[in-house]
Design a protein around this motif. Sequence first.
Motif, PDB file in Angstrom:
ATOM      1  N   UNK A 143      31.058  29.173  21.196  1.00  0.00           N
ATOM      2  CA  UNK A 143      31.826  27.957  20.906  1.00  0.00           C
ATOM      3  C   UNK A 143      32.280  28.064  19.454  1.00  0.00           C
ATOM      4  N   UNK A 144      33.391  28.776  19.248  1.00  0.00           N
ATOM      5  CA  UNK A 144      33.901  29.030  17.903  1.00  0.00           C
ATOM      6  C   UNK A 144      35.253  28.357  17.770  1.00  0.00           C
ATOM      7  N   UNK A 145      35.402  27.561  16.733  1.00  0.00           N
ATOM      8  CA  UNK A 145      36.660  26.871  16.480  1.00  0.00           C
ATOM      9  C   UNK A 145      37.525  27.728  15.570  1.00  0.00           C
ATOM     10  N   UNK A 146      38.777  27.946  15.964  1.00  0.00           N
ATOM     11  CA  UNK A 146      39.696  28.747  15.152  1.00  0.00           C
ATOM     12  C   UNK A 146      40.229  27.957  13.978  1.00  0.00           C
ATOM     13  N   UNK A 147      40.160  26.648  14.042  1.00  0.00           N
ATOM     14  CA  UNK A 147      40.622  25.840  12.925  1.00  0.00           C
ATOM     15  C   UNK A 147      42.106  25.516  12.986  1.00  0.00           C
ATOM     16  N   UNK A 148      42.946  26.512  13.158  1.00  0.00           N
ATOM     17  CA  UNK A 148      44.393  26.268  13.127  1.00  0.00           C
ATOM     18  C   UNK A 148      44.976  26.028  14.516  1.00  0.00           C
ATOM     19  N   UNK A 149      44.199  26.172  15.559  1.00  0.00           N
ATOM     20  CA  UNK A 149      44.659  25.888  16.914  1.00  0.00           C
ATOM     21  C   UNK A 149      45.623  26.906  17.507  1.00  0.00           C
ATOM     22  N   UNK A 150      45.655  28.120  16.975  1.00  0.00           N
ATOM     23  CA  UNK A 150      46.604  29.118  17.465  1.00  0.00           C
ATOM     24  C   UNK A 150      46.023  30.045  18.511  1.00  0.00           C
ATOM     25  N   UNK A 151      44.755  29.907  18.825  1.00  0.00           N
ATOM     26  CA  UNK A 151      44.146  30.786  19.830  1.00  0.00           C
ATOM     27  C   UNK A 151      44.546  30.364  21.232  1.00  0.00           C
ATOM     28  N   UNK A 152      44.886  31.363  22.041  1.00  0.00           N
ATOM     29  CA  UNK A 152      45.175  31.126  23.449  1.00  0.00           C
ATOM     30  C   UNK A 152      43.997  31.700  24.228  1.00  0.00           C
ATOM     31  N   UNK A 153      43.341  30.850  24.985  1.00  0.00           N
ATOM     32  CA  UNK A 153      42.169  31.305  25.730  1.00  0.00           C
ATOM     33  C   UNK A 153      42.120  30.586  27.072  1.00  0.00           C
ATOM     34  N   UNK A 154      41.324  31.133  27.941  1.00  0.00           N
ATOM     35  CA  UNK A 154      41.177  30.616  29.289  1.00  0.00           C
ATOM     36  C   UNK A 154      39.702  30.310  29.486  1.00  0.00           C
ATOM     37  N   UNK A 161      27.551  28.117  32.937  1.00  0.00           N
ATOM     38  CA  UNK A 161      28.007  28.219  31.555  1.00  0.00           C
ATOM     39  C   UNK A 161      29.531  28.141  31.540  1.00  0.00           C
ATOM     40  N   UNK A 162      30.064  27.881  30.371  1.00  0.00           N
ATOM     41  CA  UNK A 162      31.510  27.947  30.193  1.00  0.00           C
ATOM     42  C   UNK A 162      31.828  29.303  29.604  1.00  0.00           C
ATOM     43  N   UNK A 163      32.610  30.075  30.323  1.00  0.00           N
ATOM     44  CA  UNK A 163      33.007  31.405  29.851  1.00  0.00           C
ATOM     45  C   UNK A 163      34.460  31.329  29.407  1.00  0.00           C
ATOM     46  N   UNK A 164      34.744  31.958  28.293  1.00  0.00           N
ATOM     47  CA  UNK A 164      36.087  31.981  27.738  1.00  0.00           C
ATOM     48  C   UNK A 164      36.600  33.408  27.770  1.00  0.00           C
ATOM     49  N   UNK A 165      37.864  33.574  28.171  1.00  0.00           N
ATOM     50  CA  UNK A 165      38.513  34.886  28.160  1.00  0.00           C
ATOM     51  C   UNK A 165      39.693  34.787  27.203  1.00  0.00           C
ATOM     52  N   UNK A 166      39.759  35.733  26.263  1.00  0.00           N
ATOM     53  CA  UNK A 166      40.846  35.780  25.287  1.00  0.00           C
ATOM     54  C   UNK A 166      40.953  37.193  24.735  1.00  0.00           C
TER      55      UNK A 166
END
Length: 181
Positions: A143-154, A161-166
């Motif tokens: 659970x990492x916040x990019x701060x600027x909101x430019x990350x595209x993830x699924x 668990x919540x799995x994120x793919x990016x």
Amino acid sequence: MDRDQFFGNLFNENSENADAVRLQRQLAFEERIIKRVFNECGIKRLGWGKLANECRDITGHDKLNFSWFNSTYKYFPAVLCGRRIPKLHELTLGDLFKNPAAGKNRLCQAISKNLNRQEVATSSNFIFVFPVVRTMFCAHNLDIDAGDGTRVSWHMQFEKMTMTVETTVTLFQAIGPEWSA
């Protein structure tokens, strides 16, 4: 040994050398991923040979590998693992949106199978890296916040668990260099 027999053994997945070739391919993959982690986290490394010697002393392998990385860099926020997933480039958009909880999502099945094979507990933080054509992607439960909101993830709910793919670029830039100090 004639020419046909030589090339037959070279590309035969069941030959005597097949396990050794698979191991070398995996170790080469792991070394490329570890170098990518340093570069994409913004850590400039000179002298990869020193790290290779350190890795050889710890693991007995000449190439940098996940076992060495995970034991050496304890402040990295997750267990680093990964491998190539065969036929992943053949997935369709429909395959990606199938329900992971029902066991129908081929990507989730492949990631879960490989995490189990590499004995990575999904209850702890992990980053599983895999290529799709020419781009490196990762599945993780951070659970990492990019701060600027430019990350595209699924994001998907999978195995409690919540799995994120990016892409690895966006994740490793978000992680940053602090863990290597």
